[in-house]
Design a protein around this motif. Structure first.
Motif, PDB file in Angstrom:
ATOM      1  N   ALA A   8      26.084 -74.478  62.445  1.00  0.00           N
ATOM      2  CA  ALA A   8      26.872 -75.361  61.573  1.00  0.00           C
ATOM      3  C   ALA A   8      28.223 -75.671  62.182  1.00  0.00           C
ATOM      4  CB  ALA A   8      27.077 -74.686  60.218  1.00  0.00           C
ATOM      5  N   THR A   9      28.820 -76.704  61.643  1.00  0.00           N
ATOM      6  CA  THR A   9      30.219 -76.994  61.939  1.00  0.00           C
ATOM      7  C   THR A   9      30.990 -76.680  60.666  1.00  0.00           C
ATOM      8  OG1 THR A   9      29.592 -78.782  63.398  1.00  0.00           O
ATOM      9  CG2 THR A   9      31.842 -78.816  62.591  1.00  0.00           C
ATOM     10  N   ILE A  10      32.086 -75.949  60.824  1.00  0.00           N
ATOM     11  CA  ILE A  10      32.914 -75.659  59.646  1.00  0.00           C
ATOM     12  C   ILE A  10      34.211 -76.431  59.815  1.00  0.00           C
ATOM     13  CG2 ILE A  10      34.029 -73.886  58.267  1.00  0.00           C
ATOM     14  CD1 ILE A  10      32.165 -71.891  59.443  1.00  0.00           C
ATOM     15  N   GLY A  11      34.555 -77.201  58.820  1.00  0.00           N
ATOM     16  CA  GLY A  11      35.777 -77.988  58.926  1.00  0.00           C
ATOM     17  C   GLY A  11      36.508 -78.031  57.605  1.00  0.00           C
ATOM     18  N   THR A  12      37.758 -78.480  57.659  1.00  0.00           N
ATOM     19  CA  THR A  12      38.501 -78.660  56.413  1.00  0.00           C
ATOM     20  C   THR A  12      38.093 -79.992  55.795  1.00  0.00           C
ATOM     21  OG1 THR A  12      40.270 -79.413  57.839  1.00  0.00           O
ATOM     22  CG2 THR A  12      40.528 -77.249  56.893  1.00  0.00           C
ATOM     23  N   ARG A  72      28.309 -61.275  60.968  1.00  0.00           N
ATOM     24  CA  ARG A  72      28.687 -60.892  62.333  1.00  0.00           C
ATOM     25  C   ARG A  72      27.443 -60.773  63.207  1.00  0.00           C
ATOM     26  NH1 ARG A  72      29.912 -54.540  60.668  1.00  0.00           N
ATOM     27  NH2 ARG A  72      27.749 -53.886  60.879  1.00  0.00           N
ATOM     28  N   ASN A 128      29.651 -66.395  61.521  1.00  0.00           N
ATOM     29  CA  ASN A 128      30.000 -65.555  62.681  1.00  0.00           C
ATOM     30  C   ASN A 128      31.194 -66.117  63.443  1.00  0.00           C
ATOM     31  OD1 ASN A 128      28.832 -67.679  64.049  1.00  0.00           O
ATOM     32  ND2 ASN A 128      27.104 -66.506  64.843  1.00  0.00           N
ATOM     33  N   VAL A 129      31.623 -67.317  63.060  1.00  0.00           N
ATOM     34  CA  VAL A 129      32.811 -67.881  63.677  1.00  0.00           C
ATOM     35  C   VAL A 129      34.079 -67.295  63.047  1.00  0.00           C
ATOM     36  CG1 VAL A 129      33.307 -69.898  62.240  1.00  0.00           C
ATOM     37  CG2 VAL A 129      33.461 -70.093  64.699  1.00  0.00           C
ATOM     38  N   LEU A 130      33.947 -66.788  61.830  1.00  0.00           N
ATOM     39  CA  LEU A 130      35.080 -66.125  61.158  1.00  0.00           C
ATOM     40  C   LEU A 130      35.059 -64.656  61.565  1.00  0.00           C
ATOM     41  CD1 LEU A 130      34.504 -67.709  57.651  1.00  0.00           C
ATOM     42  CD2 LEU A 130      36.366 -68.259  59.198  1.00  0.00           C
ATOM     43  N   ASP A 131      35.356 -64.399  62.837  1.00  0.00           N
ATOM     44  CA  ASP A 131      35.205 -63.046  63.363  1.00  0.00           C
ATOM     45  C   ASP A 131      36.513 -62.262  63.279  1.00  0.00           C
ATOM     46  OD1 ASP A 131      36.724 -64.118  65.321  1.00  0.00           O
ATOM     47  OD2 ASP A 131      35.098 -64.369  66.760  1.00  0.00           O
ATOM     48  N   THR A 144      26.426 -71.118  65.498  1.00  0.00           N
ATOM     49  CA  THR A 144      27.393 -70.707  64.476  1.00  0.00           C
ATOM     50  C   THR A 144      26.637 -70.498  63.164  1.00  0.00           C
ATOM     51  OG1 THR A 144      29.066 -72.007  65.604  1.00  0.00           O
ATOM     52  CG2 THR A 144      29.556 -71.368  63.358  1.00  0.00           C
ATOM     53  N   LYS A 190      24.152 -78.373  61.616  1.00  0.00           N
ATOM     54  CA  LYS A 190      23.864 -79.137  62.835  1.00  0.00           C
ATOM     55  C   LYS A 190      22.680 -78.483  63.553  1.00  0.00           C
ATOM     56  CE  LYS A 190      27.278 -77.045  65.945  1.00  0.00           C
ATOM     57  NZ  LYS A 190      28.394 -77.310  66.821  1.00  0.00           N
ATOM     58  N   GLU A 206      25.575 -71.079  75.027  1.00  0.00           N
ATOM     59  CA  GLU A 206      26.118 -71.381  73.700  1.00  0.00           C
ATOM     60  C   GLU A 206      25.494 -70.448  72.674  1.00  0.00           C
ATOM     61  OE1 GLU A 206      25.569 -75.456  72.678  1.00  0.00           O
ATOM     62  OE2 GLU A 206      26.793 -76.174  74.331  1.00  0.00           O
ATOM     63  N   ILE A 207      26.238 -70.217  71.620  1.00  0.00           N
ATOM     64  CA  ILE A 207      25.708 -69.368  70.548  1.00  0.00           C
ATOM     65  C   ILE A 207      25.790 -70.150  69.248  1.00  0.00           C
ATOM     66  CG2 ILE A 207      26.185 -67.294  69.185  1.00  0.00           C
ATOM     67  CD1 ILE A 207      26.710 -65.838  71.742  1.00  0.00           C
ATOM     68  N   LEU A 229      37.286 -75.318  53.009  1.00  0.00           N
ATOM     69  CA  LEU A 229      36.332 -75.447  54.117  1.00  0.00           C
ATOM     70  C   LEU A 229      35.022 -76.062  53.653  1.00  0.00           C
ATOM     71  CD1 LEU A 229      36.804 -72.132  56.126  1.00  0.00           C
ATOM     72  CD2 LEU A 229      37.832 -74.353  56.520  1.00  0.00           C
TER      73      LEU A 229
END
Lengths: 206, 392
Positions: free
Chosen positions: B191-195, B280, B257-260, B236, B225, B233-234, B220
């Motif tokens: 995924a893409t995380i955006g505001t 995680r 897992n992007v909010l690590d 998200t 995607k 690449e990993i 958020l």
């Protein structure tokens, strides 16, 4: 270490069936690896293993592409063009004016990242200026308060109008130091000062 | 009897070996799009593999609708195993002249069994070590888990981990031991995380949905995607989950897992106990800890190509400490785990080890040893026979 499992099926029901059926299930389980998998696992861990996760920043170049960029919220002028971040960077923007180019980047690190003097001298080295002693720090820095945060602003100007220069806003937020760095020829960095200040005023950190 | 003849026939052996080559061929072709790990699962750790004609070649869109069905690695392995065992049963004879062949066949049978064992039981993960810091777990960057940590007042925390694949929207997951249940509202492998963007304020699908944590604080939005299969690449992995207790909803959080560890942990309270919530990379904890004591690397003269790199590590277990060296071709085997030197970063202050746990690791060595012994034995017996005949 304490461990126990919650199973998705009740093993005791299977045990009560006929032995050939049990044998069949056991054989199929061995062949397919489809034994009952735990839905979740519980264990205890010692608090002492809080880790230095700096490798994540290096890894992030590969791992996260641009997906976590937007986690840092701020407003940028429309002529700043976002590009793919490099190692250690969360977001990067290119600013063009004629043939001159400047770069604005965002990065975040755990702790105080070596302290203010070490960082200032590292940036000075990047623009070919000699290091300074600790008692000169105040000549290049000032505190700047916005509604949400208090920044340490660092301004390092090159000697000529087109000499490389750096303007940095540092802020400490929940055990992390965030760096907002504008680097480019002196005239361009100065021209973008207002946009830079507007940006840090609009900043929202996670 | 006919079945035994069929299963023990050399024709079946040849057919299976040919199919194995076909499987390897199409698996290699698909590795371009799917990457090595996905191809390993789809082709070699499956019963049936499906290959589709590439869409970018002529008539691709039409032809790829009809998949080519190939027996998967498990099917071929099992049939080869049966073929070998049946051939052994049918043609088995006691006696010294057949000793070499019998050992060789047993070695091959063991080799196929070890292949199954590795496929089913081997676990791989990575472990980043920082100079002078202890660490007692490794991470698998291909798998994710939701970790709910009940922060203890003493020196330990209680962690509940749920594999990411077990987060499903079909039913709530009850964690009775901490008095909460989890409902998965949204789940994205990548995924893409955006505001929230001003132009999307009227799009219901792109509105923030979290009522707690960083998702709420920063407005958020999750956008799914396509999953990436690239080696560098990993994905998200991201989910929107709702936590409930006996009184009702506690709130909904975005976990990813992007909010690590670079971000402050997301927390909640239940029954007076503080908990953290994080998606995680899957962790494997060891009953011992490792510390990087020294890291050394050498380059080929005049180049930046590494010639060798090695980590000096200290293992601490139950108060006792031991030092080991792990270098590129000299892994450390300890308590069922094998630690290989894999990478390094941050000016030699961090070293990455590849950690492999394979309970059946001696089997390939044993089987290859048996095959070698069988071949040598058979060769010696034949030579001896020929020389006896020659003397006569």
């Amino acid at each position: 270490m304490l461990r126990y499992f919650a199973l998705t099926t009740n093993s005791f029901n299977i045990m009560s069936r006929k032995p050939p059926f049990l044998f069949l299930i056991a054989s199929l389980s061995l062949l397919t690896g489809c034994e009952s998998k735990p839905q979740f696992e519980v264990y205890s861990v010692s608090k002492e293993y809080a880790q230095d996760e700096r490798h994540k920043e290096v890894h992030q170049e590969k791992i996260y592409n641009v997906s976590d960029n937007a986690l840092v919220g701020f407003q940028t002028p429309s002529h700043w063009e976002e590009t793919a971040p490099g190692a250690m960077q969360l977001r990067v923007f290119k600013i063009r004016e004629g043939s001159a180019n400047a770069e604005f980047s965002v990065s975040a690190f755990a702790g105080n990242v070596g302290g203010l003097l070490a960082n200032i001298n590292r940036w000075r080295q990047q623009i070919n200026l000699p290091p300074i002693p600790e008692n000169e720090i105040t000549e290049y820095t000032k505190d700047y308060k916005t509604d949400n945060y208090t920044f340490k602003l660092v301004r390092l100007w090159g000697e000529e109008d087109d000499s490389p220069s750096i303007s940095v806003a540092m802020v400490h937020n929940k055990n992390q130091t965030w760096f907002f760095k504008l680097q480019g020829p002196r005239h361009l960095v100065k021209n973008e000062r207002n946009a830079f200040i507007q940006l840090i005023k609009s900043l929202q950190l996670p | 009897m006919r079945l035994l003849s069929f299963l023990s026939s050399i024709r079946l052996t040849l057919a299976l070996l040919s199919l194995s080559m076909i499987l390897v061929f199409f698996g290699t072709l698909d590795q371009v799009d799917w990457g090595i790990h996905e191809v390993q699962e789809r082709y070699f750790q499956s019963w049936i593999a499906l290959w589709r004609y590439p869409h970018y070649l002529p008539y691709g869109i039409t032809l790829r609708k009809i998949p080519l069905i190939i027996p998967g690695g498990y099917t071929l392995g099992l049939l080869l195993l049966l073929n070998l065992i049946c051939a052994h049963i049918k043609h088995f004879k006691w006696g010294l002249p057949r000793l070499g062949i019998n050992i060789l066949h047993l070695g091959l049978i063991l080799l196929i069994i070890s292949g199954f064992s590795t496929s089913l039981f081997q676990e791989e993960s990575q472990m980043w070590l920082t100079l002078n810091k202890d660490k007692n777990y490794s991470e698998n960057f291909l798998q994710n888990e939701l970790a709910i940590t009940k922060l203890g007042e003493d020196s330990t925390d209680i962690v509940t981990v749920i594999p990411f694949k077990n987060l499903t929207g079909s039913r709530d997951l009850n964690l009775d031991h901490i008095g909460i249940s989890i409902e998965t509202l949204e789940k994205c492998e990548n995924a893409t995380i955006g505001t929230l963007k001003s132009e999307n304020q009227d799009n219901k699908d792109l509105l923030p949905k979290a009522t707690q944590g960083v998702g709420k604080r920063m407005n958020l939005v999750i956008q799914e995607k396509p999953k990436t299969y690239k080696e560098d690449e990993i994905n998200t992995a991201t989910a929107l989950i709702k936590l409930k207790n006996h009184e009702g909803d506690i709130g909904s959080w975005i976990v990813s897992n992007v909010l690590d560890e670079r971000f402050p942990p997301q927390q909640f309270k239940n029954n007076g106990n503080a908990h953290t919530l994080a998606l995680r990379f899957k962790r494997t904890y060891f009953p011992f800890s490792l510390q990087l004591v020294h890291f050394k690397k050498e380059f080929y003269p005049g180049t930046e190509t590494p010639k060798s790199f090695e980590s000096r590590v200290q293992i601490t277990e139950n108060g006792s400490r031991r030092l080991f060296t792990i270098s590129m071709n000299q892994p450390l085997r300890y308590k069922g785990y094998t630690f290989y030197q894999a990478s390094y970063s941050n000016d030699d202050e961090q070293s990455m080890l590849q950690v492999v746990k394979n309970p059946g690791w001696p089997l390939p060595y044993l089987s290859v040893g048996m095959v070698t012994l069988g071949l040598i034995g058979h060769f010696c017996i034949r030579i001896s026979k020929m020389s006896t005949k020659g003397k006569r």
